[in-house]
Motif scaffolding. Sequence first.
Motif, PDB file in Angstrom:
ATOM      1  N   PHE A   1     -60.610 -21.600  28.150  1.00 16.32           N
ATOM      2  CA  PHE A   1     -61.631 -22.446  28.805  1.00 16.32           C
ATOM      3  C   PHE A   1     -61.088 -23.109  30.055  1.00 16.32           C
ATOM      4  N   TYR A   2     -60.475 -22.274  30.890  1.00 17.77           N
ATOM      5  CA  TYR A   2     -59.911 -22.778  32.137  1.00 17.77           C
ATOM      6  C   TYR A   2     -60.414 -21.969  33.327  1.00 17.77           C
ATOM      7  N   ALA A   3     -60.733 -22.687  34.413  1.00 12.69           N
ATOM      8  CA  ALA A   3     -60.956 -22.030  35.698  1.00 12.69           C
ATOM      9  C   ALA A   3     -59.695 -22.270  36.503  1.00 12.69           C
TER      10      ALA A   3
ATOM     11  N   SER B   1     -55.026 -16.273  28.676  1.00 14.81           N
ATOM     12  CA  SER B   1     -53.991 -17.160  29.191  1.00 14.81           C
ATOM     13  C   SER B   1     -54.462 -18.577  29.482  1.00 14.81           C
ATOM     14  N   ASN B   2     -53.631 -19.508  29.154  1.00 13.23           N
ATOM     15  CA  ASN B   2     -53.662 -20.832  29.741  1.00 13.23           C
ATOM     16  C   ASN B   2     -52.552 -20.766  30.787  1.00 13.23           C
ATOM     17  N   PRO B   3     -52.805 -20.922  32.057  1.00 14.32           N
ATOM     18  CA  PRO B   3     -53.927 -21.612  32.683  1.00 14.32           C
ATOM     19  C   PRO B   3     -54.976 -20.727  33.352  1.00 14.32           C
TER      20      PRO B   3
ATOM     21  N   LEU C   1     -55.392 -25.053  41.449  1.00 14.47           N
ATOM     22  CA  LEU C   1     -55.745 -26.200  40.606  1.00 14.47           C
ATOM     23  C   LEU C   1     -56.318 -25.643  39.306  1.00 14.47           C
ATOM     24  N   ARG C   2     -56.016 -26.290  38.181  1.00 15.59           N
ATOM     25  CA  ARG C   2     -56.630 -25.848  36.929  1.00 15.59           C
ATOM     26  C   ARG C   2     -57.722 -26.821  36.523  1.00 15.59           C
ATOM     27  N   MET C   3     -58.884 -26.248  36.191  1.00 16.81           N
ATOM     28  CA  MET C   3     -59.988 -27.062  35.673  1.00 16.81           C
ATOM     29  C   MET C   3     -60.317 -26.598  34.265  1.00 16.81           C
TER      30      MET C   3
ATOM     31  N   PHE D   1     -61.194 -33.053  33.964  1.00 17.36           N
ATOM     32  CA  PHE D   1     -61.178 -31.592  33.768  1.00 17.36           C
ATOM     33  C   PHE D   1     -59.747 -31.184  33.464  1.00 17.36           C
ATOM     34  N   SER D   2     -58.996 -32.134  32.899  1.00 18.29           N
ATOM     35  CA  SER D   2     -57.556 -31.926  32.798  1.00 18.29           C
ATOM     36  C   SER D   2     -57.105 -31.284  31.491  1.00 18.29           C
ATOM     37  N   LEU D   3     -57.595 -31.778  30.379  1.00 17.63           N
ATOM     38  CA  LEU D   3     -56.989 -31.361  29.110  1.00 17.63           C
ATOM     39  C   LEU D   3     -57.688 -30.160  28.504  1.00 17.63           C
ATOM     40  N   GLY D   4     -56.889 -29.228  28.007  1.00 17.39           N
ATOM     41  CA  GLY D   4     -57.440 -28.065  27.336  1.00 17.39           C
ATOM     42  C   GLY D   4     -57.759 -28.407  25.900  1.00 17.39           C
ATOM     43  N   GLU D   5     -58.904 -29.068  25.729  1.00 20.62           N
ATOM     44  CA  GLU D   5     -59.253 -29.525  24.376  1.00 20.62           C
ATOM     45  C   GLU D   5     -60.768 -29.466  24.228  1.00 20.62           C
TER      46      GLU D   5
ATOM     47  N   SER E   1     -56.415 -25.218  16.546  1.00 22.91           N
ATOM     48  CA  SER E   1     -56.724 -26.280  17.523  1.00 22.91           C
ATOM     49  C   SER E   1     -57.903 -25.949  18.420  1.00 22.91           C
ATOM     50  N   LYS E   2     -57.871 -24.762  19.026  1.00 21.73           N
ATOM     51  CA  LYS E   2     -58.881 -24.434  20.036  1.00 21.73           C
ATOM     52  C   LYS E   2     -60.117 -23.806  19.387  1.00 21.73           C
ATOM     53  N   THR E   3     -59.911 -22.829  18.504  1.00 21.90           N
ATOM     54  CA  THR E   3     -61.026 -22.093  17.918  1.00 21.90           C
ATOM     55  C   THR E   3     -61.976 -22.993  17.143  1.00 21.90           C
TER      56      THR E   3
ATOM     57  N   PRO F   1     -41.957 -34.352  31.449  1.00 25.81           N
ATOM     58  CA  PRO F   1     -43.087 -34.493  30.529  1.00 25.81           C
ATOM     59  C   PRO F   1     -44.165 -33.454  30.819  1.00 25.81           C
ATOM     60  N   SER F   2     -44.989 -33.148  29.823  1.00 24.55           N
ATOM     61  CA  SER F   2     -46.078 -32.178  29.992  1.00 24.55           C
ATOM     62  C   SER F   2     -47.054 -32.680  31.060  1.00 24.55           C
ATOM     63  N   ALA F   3     -47.246 -31.870  32.112  1.00 20.54           N
ATOM     64  CA  ALA F   3     -48.117 -32.278  33.226  1.00 20.54           C
ATOM     65  C   ALA F   3     -49.565 -32.380  32.779  1.00 20.54           C
ATOM     66  N   THR F   4     -49.984 -31.502  31.863  1.00 23.42           N
ATOM     67  CA  THR F   4     -51.374 -31.525  31.401  1.00 23.42           C
ATOM     68  C   THR F   4     -51.655 -32.836  30.661  1.00 23.42           C
ATOM     69  N   ILE F   5     -50.703 -33.208  29.819  1.00 25.11           N
ATOM     70  CA  ILE F   5     -50.863 -34.448  29.059  1.00 25.11           C
ATOM     71  C   ILE F   5     -50.771 -35.647  29.999  1.00 25.11           C
ATOM     72  N   ALA F   6     -49.895 -35.569  31.009  1.00 24.83           N
ATOM     73  CA  ALA F   6     -49.729 -36.690  31.953  1.00 24.83           C
ATOM     74  C   ALA F   6     -51.012 -36.922  32.756  1.00 24.83           C
TER      75      ALA F   6
ATOM     76  N   TYR G   1     -47.927 -19.939  34.178  1.00 21.95           N
ATOM     77  CA  TYR G   1     -47.582 -20.095  32.761  1.00 21.95           C
ATOM     78  C   TYR G   1     -48.078 -21.426  32.239  1.00 21.95           C
ATOM     79  N   TRP G   2     -48.213 -21.496  30.938  1.00 22.41           N
ATOM     80  CA  TRP G   2     -48.536 -22.782  30.311  1.00 22.41           C
ATOM     81  C   TRP G   2     -47.305 -23.686  30.430  1.00 22.41           C
ATOM     82  N   VAL G   3     -47.543 -24.957  30.737  1.00 18.43           N
ATOM     83  CA  VAL G   3     -46.466 -25.880  31.112  1.00 18.43           C
ATOM     84  C   VAL G   3     -45.298 -25.941  30.124  1.00 18.43           C
TER      85      VAL G   3
ATOM     86  N   ALA H   1     -49.674 -25.279  17.389  1.00 18.16           N
ATOM     87  CA  ALA H   1     -49.043 -24.072  17.935  1.00 18.16           C
ATOM     88  C   ALA H   1     -47.863 -24.427  18.836  1.00 18.16           C
ATOM     89  N   LYS H   2     -47.926 -25.583  19.467  1.00 20.27           N
ATOM     90  CA  LYS H   2     -46.809 -26.013  20.324  1.00 20.27           C
ATOM     91  C   LYS H   2     -45.528 -26.129  19.513  1.00 20.27           C
ATOM     92  N   HIS H   3     -45.670 -26.618  18.292  1.00 19.12           N
ATOM     93  CA  HIS H   3     -44.509 -26.755  17.407  1.00 19.12           C
ATOM     94  C   HIS H   3     -43.990 -25.387  16.966  1.00 19.12           C
TER      95      HIS H   3
HETATM   96  N1  GLU Z   1     -52.723 -26.980  25.955  1.00 21.62           N
HETATM   97  C1  GLU Z   1     -53.596 -27.979  26.431  1.00 21.62           C
HETATM   98  C2  GLU Z   1     -53.574 -27.985  27.948  1.00 21.62           C
HETATM   99  O1  GLU Z   1     -52.939 -27.155  28.538  1.00 21.62           O
HETATM  100  C3  GLU Z   1     -53.320 -29.330  25.847  1.00 21.62           C
HETATM  101  C4  GLU Z   1     -52.237 -30.134  26.479  1.00 21.62           C
HETATM  102  C5  GLU Z   1     -50.889 -29.607  26.172  1.00 21.62           C
HETATM  103  O2  GLU Z   1     -50.599 -29.392  25.011  1.00 21.62           O
HETATM  104  O3  GLU Z   1     -50.136 -29.408  27.133  1.00 21.62           O
HETATM  105  O4  GLU Z   1     -54.226 -28.798  28.529  1.00 21.62           O
END
Ligand code: GLU
Length: 401
Positions: A326-328, A177-179, A375-377, A38-42, A240-242, A15-20, A127-129, A103-105
């Motif tokens: 928007f990540y440190a 980049s995310n993260p 760690l990602r914040m 400080f978990s979700l990129g939203e 989503s982000k903009t 499962p997506s770690a960010t969502i978890a 990389y993004w998860v 965008a994930k889709h």
């Molecule tokens: N992309 C965002 C994040 O990395 C939202 C959660 C996700 O889609 O994984 O936190």
Amino acid sequence: MSTLKLASRLDVIKPSATIAVAQKARELSAAGKDVLSFSLGEPDFPTPESICEAAHAAIRAGATHYTTARGVQELREVIVETSAKRRGGVRHRPEEVVVTVGAKHALFNLALALYGPGDEVIIPAPYWVSYPEQVRLVGATAVIAETTEEQGFRLQPETLRAAITDRTRALILCTPSNPTGSAYDADSLKALLEVCAEHDFWIIVDEIYGELIYGGFENRSALELAPELKDRMVVVDGVSKTYAMTGWRIGWLLAPTQVANACDTLQSQSTSNPTAVAQYAALAALTGPQEPVVEMCAAFERRRDLIIGRINAIDGLHARMPEGAFYAFVDARALVGRHAAGKRIESDVDLAGYLLDEACCALVPGTAFGAPGYLRMSYATSEDQIETGMARIAAAVAKLS
Ligand code: GLU
Ligand code: PMP
């Protein structure tokens, strides 16, 4: 419980770690804990009012039925114009745009359309998860290409060259980049694209954070720098982000016709189309007033400066100043091996667990992004929360021995 098994394709993904982590923070909050996430990129901002109004109007005007699988023509035409403006005048045709359920889709469609067993997809780390998981889900191999903080977390041409084999099907680039929040400058991106030009694979560029750029950094799109590679390049973007529209679930891809048609076929057999009213909301976002974006961007920049300053003031933590998103991305390797109440912190995962228990702050362990010890914040949250959270984190780190 039934002994029936799930399909074996699920064996290779998690499962997506960010969502978890975000879900865990929500559960703790619901149980009455004062958790700062400080978990979700939203973005924490509401969707701008003019966009919500346009969505109401669209419902009343009848945008409540199926649309064409790849999204309504008006929106695809606007995406073409917006993209040309943002990408140095390089222009797609509306048929080369596919509107997706976020965008994930778009990336998921691309994985299904472009990769399969035996194929390799190069993914720079951190990389993004979802990138490697989507690649694995379709039976292909994720080839992780390391970057370092000293290189600004930018993939180096020689690292890319070393990762390429005759099985390479694609490279996935994310800038900013995310993260890490790191963005490619024109020279470093051009150097990579020159390596790509020597070979024959798809270049997927995820520019979902392309409008969230700070400190006057000159962000350039791969498409603009190498328009001659347009027939091998796919740009992924979305609202989503903009526009603080994560819940509307609208993203898109701009791709060569063959790829766009393949994604259209996939959508016609899966989602049918992205939600009609959300498409009209996205149309309003792109054509309406852009001041809210400027304001949100300015707020993110203030938060960036605040959080990076606070992180770097803590002994044992370090973070590079990101150019965008928007990540440190916090280097916490110096804390691994320290002890919390006599118990050794073995990893970034342990450390994130400790900070959740001790500081009530939810952070995502770097391991989820292929960067152990980090760690990602997400700083898409208020300055108040950043101040409070960082004070708590500083106190918790000071307790480690
Ligand atoms: N992309 C965002 C994040 O990395 C939202 C959660 C996700 O889609 O994984 O936190
Ligand atoms: N790409 C990256 C790099 C992201 O961080 C995200 C955020 N989840 C996405 C794609 C997906 O965006 P969306 O919410 O539009 O699906």
